[in-house]
Design an enzyme around this catalytic site. Structure first.
Site, short mmCIF file in Angstrom:
data_model
loop_
_atom_site.label_atom_id
_atom_site.label_comp_id
_atom_site.label_asym_id
_atom_site.label_seq_id
_atom_site.Cartn_x
_atom_site.Cartn_y
_atom_site.Cartn_z
N GLU A 111 -58.61 -30.34 20.14
CA GLU A 111 -58.15 -29.21 20.95
C GLU A 111 -56.79 -28.75 20.44
OE1 GLU A 111 -57.69 -30.89 24.84
OE2 GLU A 111 -59.75 -31.62 24.87
N LYS A 113 -52.98 -28.10 20.52
CA LYS A 113 -51.92 -28.69 21.33
C LYS A 113 -51.09 -27.53 21.88
CE LYS A 113 -48.42 -32.34 21.32
NZ LYS A 113 -47.62 -31.74 22.36
N ASP A 115 -48.25 -25.50 23.51
CA ASP A 115 -46.81 -25.73 23.54
C ASP A 115 -46.26 -25.26 24.87
OD1 ASP A 115 -44.38 -26.55 22.75
OD2 ASP A 115 -44.08 -25.04 21.21
N TYR A 221 -57.07 -29.93 30.51
CA TYR A 221 -57.68 -30.68 29.40
C TYR A 221 -57.96 -32.16 29.67
CZ TYR A 221 -52.60 -30.97 28.65
OH TYR A 221 -51.26 -31.11 28.83
N LYS A 285 -58.98 -36.35 20.09
CA LYS A 285 -59.30 -37.30 21.17
C LYS A 285 -60.65 -37.94 20.93
CE LYS A 285 -57.00 -34.41 24.62
NZ LYS A 285 -57.18 -33.57 25.83
N LYS A 309 -49.33 -32.93 14.41
CA LYS A 309 -48.38 -31.83 14.59
C LYS A 309 -48.39 -30.84 13.42
CE LYS A 309 -45.54 -31.68 17.54
NZ LYS A 309 -44.54 -32.38 18.35
N CYS A 403 -19.88 1.31 3.07
CA CYS A 403 -20.97 0.63 2.38
C CYS A 403 -20.37 -0.46 1.49
CB CYS A 403 -21.76 1.62 1.53
SG CYS A 403 -22.97 0.80 0.47
N CYS A 406 -21.16 0.65 -2.43
CA CYS A 406 -20.56 1.81 -3.10
C CYS A 406 -19.33 2.35 -2.39
CB CYS A 406 -21.60 2.91 -3.29
SG CYS A 406 -22.08 3.71 -1.74
N CYS A 421 -25.80 3.85 4.74
CA CYS A 421 -24.98 4.41 3.68
C CYS A 421 -25.63 5.74 3.30
CB CYS A 421 -24.95 3.47 2.48
SG CYS A 421 -24.29 4.29 1.00
N CYS A 426 -25.94 5.59 -4.27
CA CYS A 426 -25.60 4.19 -4.01
C CYS A 426 -26.54 3.28 -4.82
CB CYS A 426 -25.70 3.88 -2.53
SG CYS A 426 -25.45 2.13 -2.14
#
Ligand code: IVH
Length: 661
Positions: A111, A113, A115, A221, A285, A309, A403, A406, A421, A426
């Site tokens: 399954e 995991k 978070d 679960y 599992k 993990k 800038c 330049c 800019c 440039c």
């Protein structure tokens, strides 16, 4: 420091972070760093068992119940999972399982995991009577009123065993999190680092109305103590829970043996970012209940399950400097130079701070500790400053008014938060344009990276994109750090790039506001460069998905003589953009298709491209005009609607087959 001293130090640190995490909902370090501390302590204690103290955090699952809520003693301890981080550790787990059970091949249920936060729900005769957090695994907090606000938590079940303790995870969907954080930001409130922390905060509100205002979700679960039902295996248990009315993740897999588990892990890793919720691994599992009983538990973790993990996507590090990058549109982007940190599977040294407003809002300063995040291929970003770790009062970052490349005075884009800019000459802007021109979805010129683009502009070897095609091996070798072989490879890549498609060519020009999709629409509409160059604003507005603002931007781009000259020079250099092929008649030609759910084989963008390439159109909502609905995993309301309207529904396999035909 000796082992005893270090162990004591680690215990204190872990206790401190546990408190910040569980009681204050204000973690200071990432989960990965916390895990590292705990692992170090476990390692020391394993090597020196005499150092284990009864109050060591290794002897407990995690946090403690805070004073805010009434305490609940779980009828059965809520265990936590052991972690494995690589294939070798997974094999060891499988080996232990098989050896203990004397099996050739073990059968697992895998399954995602989730978070989020572990919770326990108690049902008596099919009615929800109490819900609690895990706490330290033995005693948790009573958060019943808050859990009642969770929309997919069933208050009354379709089955009514005498007693049912259900374990599951409370989490926040990514979209809900993004929306909530945006609202908080607009209201001037502190934002959350990730969906998990915001779910934790929401669940532990003292006023359930505050919880209700933050959209939480549930998946269940496992079971705790039950009376009146029993199951021979986990798979059947999950099916029953679903039938009883619980939300159970439909992403679950039966795996026979290790090779199969590995496959599931790879597959889930690939899907990780397209799932609507965050996951941080795969839970493996043992399926059979009698096998589980035989395996038992060690300390606070079962021997019949493990969490495999994923690499962490968040980490903390120090900002060593804040630099300003000038992009091809002249936009000034602040970038945090970081103490290198491993996150999202790579070592990250820079993270974007987006723009001046964002920088000010986050108030990032040189020397600060920050949370950074790198999810998938997304550019690493600074999520938040860890203010509690700020030392003294470092100076606020002063955004430049000129800038940095330049020296031209920068202008603030009145609509966007961007400083630009404005100089057309440039060098940073030109280098950025070259780089964009060379990228994969544009002209796909291998070997023309950032540094080389900067060098080509700085040395004057290249003034416009068209000048690239005047480069030869000798000219390239005159540049610093470029050997003959690389030079020859680049010349070959440039030659190859001449044969391209019109949509790539248009995209490569870097017209402001013209991304890949608009470039494609323009290519299909005009079918050749001269027609595009000659188009006025009205004509451009007639192109699919081109609004007045984009039309004006395109028109202004070509109204600029230098751009027009550059386009002609490219064509004269031998670049030949081919018009799009008329789509061949097939099952998708002229059809409207809607995509929904999670597509595991190709992802949405690719599915869309495949359909469009076959002359079909992808739309966002189901109506009578829809010809097909492609339904991936966890398809929801669109699937229901399609069925109501009698729209033809394709699952992923049927879709793949039709693409082939
Ligand atoms: S089973 C004894 N299944 O991971 C096993 N846990 O460190 C009980 N989690 O506290 C947990 N997704 O918060 C299980 N599909 C899943 C899970 C899951 C997330 C969390 C849960 C648990 C922690 C274990």
């Amino acid at each position: 420091m000796n082992a005893q001293g270090r162990a004591q130090q680690l215990r204190e640190q872990i206790a401190y972070h546990n408190h910040r995490y569980y009681t204050l909902d204000q973690p200071e370090i990432s989960d990965a760093s916390f895990d590292a501390l705990l692992r170090e302590l476990i390692d020391i204690e394993t090597a020196n068992p005499q150092l284990v103290t009864p109050d060591s955090p290794t002897q407990r699952v995690g946090g403690v119940a805070s004073e805010k809520f009434a305490k609940v003693t779980h009828r059965q301890q809520m265990m936590s999972l052991g972690n494995v981080f690589d294939d070798a550790e997974l094999s060891e787990f499988d080996e232990r399982v098989r050896k203990s059970l004397n099996l050739e091949v073990a059968e697992y249920v895998c399954e995602p995991k989730m978070d989020g936060l572990a919770i326990e729900l108690v049902y008596e005769h099919g009615r929800f009577v109490q819900g609690s957090t895990r706490g330290d695994g033995v005693i948790g907090e009573d958060v019943t009123p808050n859990l009642r606000t969770v929309r997919n938590l069933p208050l009354v079940l379709k089955e009514a065993p005498t007693l049912l303790e259900v374990r599951g995870e409370i989490f926040m969907r990514k979209a809900d999190f993004a929306k909530m954080n945006k609202q908080r930001e607009e209201a001037g409130e502190e934002t959350f680092v990730n969906p998990r922390n915001s779910a934790a905060g929401a669940l532990r509100q003292l006023d359930p109305r505050s919880t209700a205002a933050r959209p939480l979700s549930l998946f269940v679960y496992e079971l705790g103590t039950v009376e009146g039902v029993s199951f021979e295996n986990h798979w059947k248990k999950l099916e029953w829970l679903e039938k009883a009315g619980f939300p159970v993740n439909s992403r679950r897999f039966r795996a026979k043996g290790l090779a199969h588990v590995r496959e599931v892990y790879e597959r889930l890793m690939g899907e990780r970012h397209s799932l609507p919720y965050e996951i941080d691994g795969l839970v493996v599992k043992v399926d059979q209940e009698d096998h589980r009983r035989r395996l038992g538990q060690v300390s606070k973790t079962p021997r019949w399950a493990i969490a495999y993990k994923f690499p962490p996507e968040e980490a903390e590090t120090v900002v060593e400097n804040i630099a300003i990058q000038v992009g091809r549109t002249g936009a000034l982007t602040p970038v945090a130079n970081l103490k290198p940190v491993f996150v999202g599977g790579v070592t990250v040294t820079n993270a974007t701070l987006h723009n001046e407003d964002e920088l000010n809002r986050k108030d990032v300063r040189v020397g600060d500790w920050v949370f950074i995040r790198r999810a998938g291929d997304v550019i690493p970003e600074v999520v938040k400053v860890i203010t509690s770790k700020r030392v003294g009062e470092p100076a606020k970052f002063a955004f430049p008014t000129q800038c940095p490349v330049c020296g031209t005075l920068v202008l603030k884009d009145p609509e966007k938060a961007v400083q630009r800019c404005p100089s057309e000459t440039c060098p940073a802007k030109m280098a950025g344009r070259l780089r964009h021109f060379a990228t994969r979805p544009a002209m796909d010129i291998d070997g023309l990276g950032d540094k080389l683009c900067e060098q080509l502009v700085a040395t004057g070897a290249v003034k416009t994109q068209a000048d690239l095609y005047k480069l030869d091996v000798a000219k390239l070798m005159a540049l610093e750090r470029l050997g003959e072989k690389s030079a020859q490879n680049l010349v070959d890549a440039l030659e190859r790039s001449k044969k391209t498609t019109l949509r790539r060519f248009i995209y490569a020009l870097g017209i402001p506001q013209v991304g890949e999709a608009t470039a494609k629409a323009l290519a299909e509409h005009f079918r050749a460069v001269p027609a595009l160059l000659a188009a006025d604003v009205e004509t451009l507005k007639a192109v699919k998905d081109v609004g007045p603002e984009v039309a004006r931007s395109i028109f202004e781009f070509f109204a600029f003589d230098e751009n027009k000259r550059m386009v002609h020079a490219l064509l004269e250099a031998g670049v030949t953009p081919a018009p799009p092929e008329a789509s061949t008649a097939g099952p998708f030609s002229g059809k409207t298709v809607v995509l929904t759910g999670t597509l595991s084989k190709m992802g949405r963008d690719q599915a869309k491209e495949e359909i469009e390439r076959r002359g079909g159109k992808v739309s966002g909502s189901v109506s009578k005009k829809t010809d097909f609905l492609v339904a991936g995993a966890e398809a929801g309301s669109k699937l229901t609607k399609a069925k109501e309207l009698g729209v033809r529904v394709l699952d992923e396999d049927a879709f793949a087959a039709l693409l082939q035909s």
